[in-house]
Design a protein around this motif. Structure first.
Motif, PDB file in Angstrom:
ATOM      1  N   GLY A 370     -10.955 -34.413   6.485  1.00  0.00           N
ATOM      2  CA  GLY A 370     -10.809 -33.461   7.581  1.00  0.00           C
ATOM      3  C   GLY A 370     -11.546 -32.164   7.291  1.00  0.00           C
ATOM      4  O   GLY A 370     -12.071 -31.948   6.200  1.00  0.00           O
ATOM      5  N   GLY A 371     -11.570 -31.288   8.296  1.00  0.00           N
ATOM      6  CA  GLY A 371     -12.247 -30.011   8.125  1.00  0.00           C
ATOM      7  C   GLY A 371     -12.151 -29.172   9.376  1.00  0.00           C
ATOM      8  O   GLY A 371     -11.769 -29.648  10.446  1.00  0.00           O
ATOM      9  N   ALA A 372     -12.506 -27.903   9.236  1.00  0.00           N
ATOM     10  CA  ALA A 372     -12.483 -26.991  10.372  1.00  0.00           C
ATOM     11  C   ALA A 372     -13.729 -27.111  11.220  1.00  0.00           C
ATOM     12  O   ALA A 372     -13.707 -26.801  12.414  1.00  0.00           O
ATOM     13  CB  ALA A 372     -12.318 -25.556   9.878  1.00  0.00           C
ATOM     14  N   VAL A 373     -14.842 -27.537  10.607  1.00  0.00           N
ATOM     15  CA  VAL A 373     -16.111 -27.676  11.325  1.00  0.00           C
ATOM     16  C   VAL A 373     -16.710 -29.012  10.914  1.00  0.00           C
ATOM     17  O   VAL A 373     -17.152 -29.177   9.773  1.00  0.00           O
ATOM     18  CB  VAL A 373     -17.084 -26.521  10.996  1.00  0.00           C
ATOM     19  N   GLN A 374     -16.718 -29.966  11.815  1.00  0.00           N
ATOM     20  CA  GLN A 374     -17.191 -31.286  11.430  1.00  0.00           C
ATOM     21  C   GLN A 374     -17.583 -32.110  12.640  1.00  0.00           C
ATOM     22  O   GLN A 374     -17.258 -31.787  13.784  1.00  0.00           O
ATOM     23  CB  GLN A 374     -16.129 -32.034  10.620  1.00  0.00           C
ATOM     24  N   LEU A 375     -18.302 -33.185  12.352  1.00  0.00           N
ATOM     25  CA  LEU A 375     -18.647 -34.207  13.329  1.00  0.00           C
ATOM     26  C   LEU A 375     -17.828 -35.442  13.000  1.00  0.00           C
ATOM     27  O   LEU A 375     -17.871 -35.949  11.871  1.00  0.00           O
ATOM     28  CB  LEU A 375     -20.149 -34.519  13.267  1.00  0.00           C
ATOM     29  N   ILE A 376     -17.099 -35.923  13.990  1.00  0.00           N
ATOM     30  CA  ILE A 376     -16.295 -37.141  13.835  1.00  0.00           C
ATOM     31  C   ILE A 376     -16.903 -38.211  14.729  1.00  0.00           C
ATOM     32  O   ILE A 376     -17.050 -38.016  15.935  1.00  0.00           O
ATOM     33  CB  ILE A 376     -14.828 -36.895  14.230  1.00  0.00           C
ATOM     34  N   GLU A 377     -17.264 -39.342  14.143  1.00  0.00           N
ATOM     35  CA  GLU A 377     -17.808 -40.474  14.883  1.00  0.00           C
ATOM     36  C   GLU A 377     -16.881 -41.658  14.663  1.00  0.00           C
ATOM     37  O   GLU A 377     -16.684 -42.099  13.533  1.00  0.00           O
ATOM     38  CB  GLU A 377     -19.224 -40.786  14.407  1.00  0.00           C
ATOM     39  N   VAL A 378     -16.309 -42.176  15.756  1.00  0.00           N
ATOM     40  CA  VAL A 378     -15.296 -43.202  15.622  1.00  0.00           C
ATOM     41  C   VAL A 378     -15.471 -44.248  16.716  1.00  0.00           C
ATOM     42  O   VAL A 378     -15.811 -43.922  17.852  1.00  0.00           O
ATOM     43  CB  VAL A 378     -13.873 -42.587  15.664  1.00  0.00           C
ATOM     44  N   PHE A 447     -17.522 -33.131  18.158  1.00  0.00           N
ATOM     45  CA  PHE A 447     -17.935 -31.947  17.401  1.00  0.00           C
ATOM     46  C   PHE A 447     -16.778 -30.954  17.394  1.00  0.00           C
ATOM     47  O   PHE A 447     -16.350 -30.481  18.448  1.00  0.00           O
ATOM     48  CB  PHE A 447     -19.183 -31.316  18.015  1.00  0.00           C
ATOM     49  N   VAL A 448     -16.287 -30.664  16.204  1.00  0.00           N
ATOM     50  CA  VAL A 448     -15.154 -29.765  16.018  1.00  0.00           C
ATOM     51  C   VAL A 448     -15.658 -28.472  15.396  1.00  0.00           C
ATOM     52  O   VAL A 448     -16.377 -28.492  14.395  1.00  0.00           O
ATOM     53  CB  VAL A 448     -14.080 -30.403  15.107  1.00  0.00           C
ATOM     54  N   ASP A 449     -15.290 -27.349  16.004  1.00  0.00           N
ATOM     55  CA  ASP A 449     -15.637 -26.044  15.445  1.00  0.00           C
ATOM     56  C   ASP A 449     -14.361 -25.218  15.331  1.00  0.00           C
ATOM     57  O   ASP A 449     -13.276 -25.674  15.697  1.00  0.00           O
ATOM     58  CB  ASP A 449     -16.701 -25.363  16.311  1.00  0.00           C
ATOM     59  N   HIS A 450     -14.482 -23.979  14.865  1.00  0.00           N
ATOM     60  CA  HIS A 450     -13.296 -23.165  14.617  1.00  0.00           C
ATOM     61  C   HIS A 450     -12.461 -22.938  15.868  1.00  0.00           C
ATOM     62  O   HIS A 450     -11.249 -22.713  15.759  1.00  0.00           O
ATOM     63  CB  HIS A 450     -13.708 -21.816  14.017  1.00  0.00           C
ATOM     64  N   CYS A 451     -13.074 -22.999  17.055  1.00  0.00           N
ATOM     65  CA  CYS A 451     -12.290 -22.753  18.273  1.00  0.00           C
ATOM     66  C   CYS A 451     -12.636 -23.719  19.394  1.00  0.00           C
ATOM     67  O   CYS A 451     -12.393 -23.404  20.566  1.00  0.00           O
ATOM     68  CB  CYS A 451     -12.475 -21.308  18.756  1.00  0.00           C
ATOM     69  N   SER A 452     -13.166 -24.888  19.065  1.00  0.00           N
ATOM     70  CA  SER A 452     -13.581 -25.772  20.152  1.00  0.00           C
ATOM     71  C   SER A 452     -13.665 -27.217  19.700  1.00  0.00           C
ATOM     72  O   SER A 452     -13.776 -27.521  18.509  1.00  0.00           O
ATOM     73  CB  SER A 452     -14.958 -25.338  20.694  1.00  0.00           C
ATOM     74  N   VAL A 453     -13.649 -28.094  20.714  1.00  0.00           N
ATOM     75  CA  VAL A 453     -13.923 -29.509  20.497  1.00  0.00           C
ATOM     76  C   VAL A 453     -14.783 -29.986  21.660  1.00  0.00           C
ATOM     77  O   VAL A 453     -14.464 -29.740  22.828  1.00  0.00           O
ATOM     78  CB  VAL A 453     -12.625 -30.329  20.366  1.00  0.00           C
ATOM     79  N   GLU A 454     -15.919 -30.624  21.344  1.00  0.00           N
ATOM     80  CA  GLU A 454     -16.803 -31.210  22.351  1.00  0.00           C
ATOM     81  C   GLU A 454     -16.872 -32.708  22.087  1.00  0.00           C
ATOM     82  O   GLU A 454     -17.298 -33.138  21.020  1.00  0.00           O
ATOM     83  CB  GLU A 454     -18.203 -30.597  22.280  1.00  0.00           C
ATOM     84  N   ILE A 455     -16.474 -33.482  23.079  1.00  0.00           N
ATOM     85  CA  ILE A 455     -16.385 -34.928  22.936  1.00  0.00           C
ATOM     86  C   ILE A 455     -17.481 -35.590  23.763  1.00  0.00           C
ATOM     87  O   ILE A 455     -17.620 -35.317  24.962  1.00  0.00           O
ATOM     88  CB  ILE A 455     -15.009 -35.439  23.399  1.00  0.00           C
TER      89      ILE A 455
END
Length: 497
Positions: A370-378, A447-455
């Protein structure tokens, strides 16, 4: 629910998204590539972190990820606020605003005239120009160049048309309260002649703003060109508040004709999910595309916020980020042309990755990486579960749930326990989008950032963008199911910052 106190608010500053240093921003304006730099101009309050004193802020980038804030480009004054607009490269100096050696960049923006002006209460279109690559700007002495004597005529997007009807500049703007896009043509960017209008159509639950019009090949076939007309509206989005919609059709240099209109005139609330949305989330607004991009790529960017709560989000001293830049394409899906979108990402950022394959999920299953800023591909393969997905930015008590309900054909984002949600009554939400399986599976790029998620779901066929304000300690990722089991065919978590 965790209350976020003022000293921690800077912890929400994004690592992968642009935000100004210590001021307010909203709509992206004047997006253009010129001599190795991408220029982002934007609605900006140079004197505070809430909306007001509208001027054009400015930032530059060479890679669309790392941005450098520049001085204010076009400032408001006692006569006008500088509302949204666009920038073109006037390569052949049709405007005559060049200096004889350098062709100008020309900004076409909305003058929102104040009481001190002879045009008080009017919104009209004006020019400014730059001959130093877009860093300093001069207002044209003959402003405004297009005035309909309207209080809600705004947001000009200008491009160079070259087709059967000839070669000239085309402007698309809006009569915001009429839910109408109005189109004009010019040979010199100064004198404009009316071409046609489009609308009302599809979503009309709020004012229309920030239009764009551009061609794209359908299914990659350069002999099969369609035109895409985008228009943003506030409120009236599919999950409430601000949103952007689009139409696909033909443009002959005079008139745009849509082949994807569902309803004309006033929208039918029962058909809201049938409309073509740029993004199904609550926080993707005022999206427009870049001009002059090499290789004809169509790149778009949006304001990542919502007018329902935009002035109240718990960040300080800055307020509001921009979305990631997206490359858009046009594909045929279920017999109808649709946009697909892919986030533009610097491959150099894809470094530390944790990967999994063939995971069985029954209930809750935590994963490392996990992390505060990361790319998750699932990629999920459904089983017996009614719902399955992930919880991101979790700490055991809070988190943002990203779920798929295959029986309903829906993707959802639940931010009701995502962290600080108490700053505004409209923020806490469960937002959904239609989602269909492809080859029996569901693939998400998140895409997860400190204040957002873009799916980006199913290869960018569906996108959903949301602000979140989690506790900074919440960096965990968990898989979950409810009502049965599911399988994760593959999972990759890449730290981005």
């Amino acid at each position: 629910m965790t209350a976020v106190t003022a000293p921690t608010r800077e912890a929400f500053r994004p690592a992968m998204h642009y935000a100004s240093k210590d001021t307010w921003l909203n709509d992206p304006n004047g997006l253009i590539y010129y001599e190795g730099n991408y220029h982002l101009y934007y609605q900006n309050n140079p004197f505070g972190n809430v909306w007001g004193n509208m001027s054009w802020g400015h930032a530059t980038s060479t890679n669309l990820i790392t941005w450098t804030e520049q001085p204010v480009a076009i400032a408001c004054d006692e006569y006008e606020d500088i509302f949204s607009g666009s920038v073109v490269y006037d390569q052949h100096n049709t405007s005559g605003l060049g200096d004889g050696t350098v062709a100008p960049l020309v900004a076409i923006y909305t003058s929102a005239y104040k009481e001190n002006s002879q045009h008080a209460g009017i919104q009209a279109q004006s020019l400014a120009w730059s001959t130093d690559g877009g860093y300093t700007w001069s207002k044209y002495h003959g402003n405004p160049v297009l005035n309909r004597s309207s209080a809600n005529f705004r947001d000009p997007k200008v491009f160079r048309y070259n087709g059967p009807a000839g070669a000239y500049w085309v402007m698309v703007a809006v009569e915001a309260l009429d839910f109408t896009v109005v189109m004009y043509r010019s040979d010199d960017l100064k004198s404009w002649d009316y071409l046609s209008s489009f609308g009302p159509a599809n979503a009309t639950g709020g004012v229309w703003e920030c239009p764009d019009l551009f061609p794209l090949p359908l299914d990659g076939n350069e002999d099969l060109i369609r035109w895409v007309l985008t228009v943003n509206l506030n409120p009236g989005g599919p999950n409430g508040g601000s949103a952007g919609q689009y139409f696909v059709g033909e443009f002959d240099g005079v008139t745009f004709r849509s082949e994807t209109t569902v309803t004309e005139g006033d929208q039918d609330p029962a058909r809201l999910t049938e409309y073509h949305w740029l993004d199904w989330g609550r926080d993707y607004y005022a999206a427009v595309s870049f001009s002059n991009v090499p290789d004809g790529r169509r790149l778009m960017m949006a304001w990542m916020n919502n007018w329902q709560y935009g002035n109240d989000i718990p960040t300080s001293p800055w307020r509001s980020p921009m979305s990631l830049v997206r490359e858009v394409s046009l594909v045929t899906s279920e017999g109808t042309p649709h946009l697909t979108q892919q986030a533009v990402i610097d491959p150099a950022a894809l470094t530390r990755t944790v990967a999994y394959t063939e995971l069985d999920v029954d209930g809750i299953r935590s994963v490392a990486g996990g992390g505060a800023v990361q790319l998750i591909e699932v990629t999920f393969v459904p089983g017996s579960a009614d719902e399955f997905g992930l919880v991101i930015r979790g700490n055991g008590n809070e988190g943002t749930r990203i779920g798929i309900r295959p029986g309903d054909g829906r993707l959802l984002v639940d931010r009701t326990v995502s962290g600080n949600t108490a700053f505004h009554g409209a923020f806490s939400s469960i937002d959904t989008a239609p989602l269909r399986a492809m080859d029996g599976a569901y693939s998400l790029r998140i895409f997860v950032d400190h204040c957002s998620v873009e799916i980006f779901a199913q290869d960018g066929e569906v996108t959903l963008t949301e602000l979140i304000f989690p506790d900074p300690s919440g960096t965990g990722v968990s898989l979950y199911t409810s009502g049965g089991t599911a399988k994760v065919a593959s999972l990759r978590l890449t730290t981005l910052a």
